[in-house]
Design a protein around this motif. Structure first.
Motif, PDB file in Angstrom:
ATOM      1  N   ILE A  67      -7.400   0.694  -1.953  1.00 26.89           N
ATOM      2  CA  ILE A  67      -6.590   1.390  -2.930  1.00 26.89           C
ATOM      3  C   ILE A  67      -7.085   1.465  -4.412  1.00 26.89           C
ATOM      4  CG2 ILE A  67      -4.256   1.397  -4.169  1.00 26.89           C
ATOM      5  CD1 ILE A  67      -3.266   0.269  -1.314  1.00 26.89           C
ATOM      6  N   SER A  73       0.848  -1.300   0.113  1.00 22.30           N
ATOM      7  CA  SER A  73      -0.016  -0.040   0.142  1.00 22.30           C
ATOM      8  C   SER A  73       0.955   1.373  -0.111  1.00 22.30           C
ATOM      9  CB  SER A  73      -1.072  -0.053   1.216  1.00 22.30           C
ATOM     10  OG  SER A  73      -0.457  -0.159   2.346  1.00 22.30           O
ATOM     11  N   TYR A 117       0.267   3.923  -3.023  1.00 23.97           N
ATOM     12  CA  TYR A 117      -0.204   5.380  -2.807  1.00 23.97           C
ATOM     13  C   TYR A 117       0.834   6.300  -3.184  1.00 23.97           C
ATOM     14  CZ  TYR A 117      -4.397   4.281   0.224  1.00 23.97           C
ATOM     15  OH  TYR A 117      -5.687   3.837   0.651  1.00 23.97           O
ATOM     16  N   HIS A 124      -0.321   9.204  -5.615  1.00 23.64           N
ATOM     17  CA  HIS A 124      -0.238  10.581  -5.383  1.00 23.64           C
ATOM     18  C   HIS A 124       0.494  11.650  -6.161  1.00 23.64           C
ATOM     19  CE1 HIS A 124      -1.801   9.142  -1.509  1.00 23.64           C
ATOM     20  NE2 HIS A 124      -2.620  10.231  -1.784  1.00 23.64           N
ATOM     21  N   GLU A 163      -9.501   3.987  -4.745  1.00 26.45           N
ATOM     22  CA  GLU A 163      -8.906   5.341  -4.804  1.00 26.45           C
ATOM     23  C   GLU A 163      -8.238   5.432  -6.171  1.00 26.45           C
ATOM     24  OE1 GLU A 163      -6.634   6.942  -1.513  1.00 26.45           O
ATOM     25  OE2 GLU A 163      -7.513   5.335  -0.461  1.00 26.45           O
TER      26      GLU A 163
END
Length: 168
Positions: A138, A100, A104, A108, A141
């Motif tokens: 995730i 993760s 992530y 980002h 997202e």
């Protein structure tokens, strides 16, 4: 006596060398924290060079993960490729949180390329941790990010993995 002195010098030299990768890794994380990804990458790569092929060295995994994290901002494709190779080589040592973290980090960066690479990492992570609700989150997202950025490639790929529109 001479043998003892030589052995003592050798041990001092070895302990000085073994401290270097840890120090370089700490410097890399400090650089990451300040947003200097290029300096961080250089520190992590120096640490890994000093460690060499000793993947059992306790400093190896933190340096390798740090390198992937720095690469996410510099070369997302290499970050994903290196992380997936690391996960396969370090099976049992890579945990769900590592997956993760890198996914992530890639998410980002917020480019079409980095989203695609976050999906790569997420797919590898889902293979390693098929019951992970964190990795499913995730994926949601990434889908939301892809839709917001009008990134049809990522949306199509995520849809093929079972994610629906609007991050569902």
């Amino acid at each position: 006596m001479r043998t003892t002195s030589l052995a003592a010098l050798l041990l001092i030299g070895l302990s000085a060398c073994s401290g270097s990768p840890k120090s370089l890794t700490e410097d890399g994380y400090t650089a990451l924290g300040s947003g200097d990804n290029k300096a961080a990458l250089a520190d992590f790569e120096k640490a890994l060079d000093k460690i060499g092929a000793d993947t059992k060295c306790p400093d190896y995994l933190p340096a390798a993960l740090g390198r992937c994290k720095a690469l996410a901002h510099i070369d997302p494709k290499r970050a994903a490729t290196d992380f997936i190779a690391l996960a396969k080589a370090q099976k049992g040592h890579i945990v769900e949180g590592d997956v993760s973290l890198i996914a992530y980090e890639l998410l980002h960066v917020d480019t079409n390329e980095s989203r695609m690479r976050a999906i790569d990492v997420m797919v590898a992570g889902n293979t390693m941790f098929p019951e992970s609700t964190k990795l499913k989150g995730i994926g949601n997202e990434v889908m939301t990010s892809a839709e917001r950025a009008h990134d049809p490639e990522s949306v199509k790929r995520l849809s093929g993995l079972g994610y629906g529109g609007s991050g569902k």
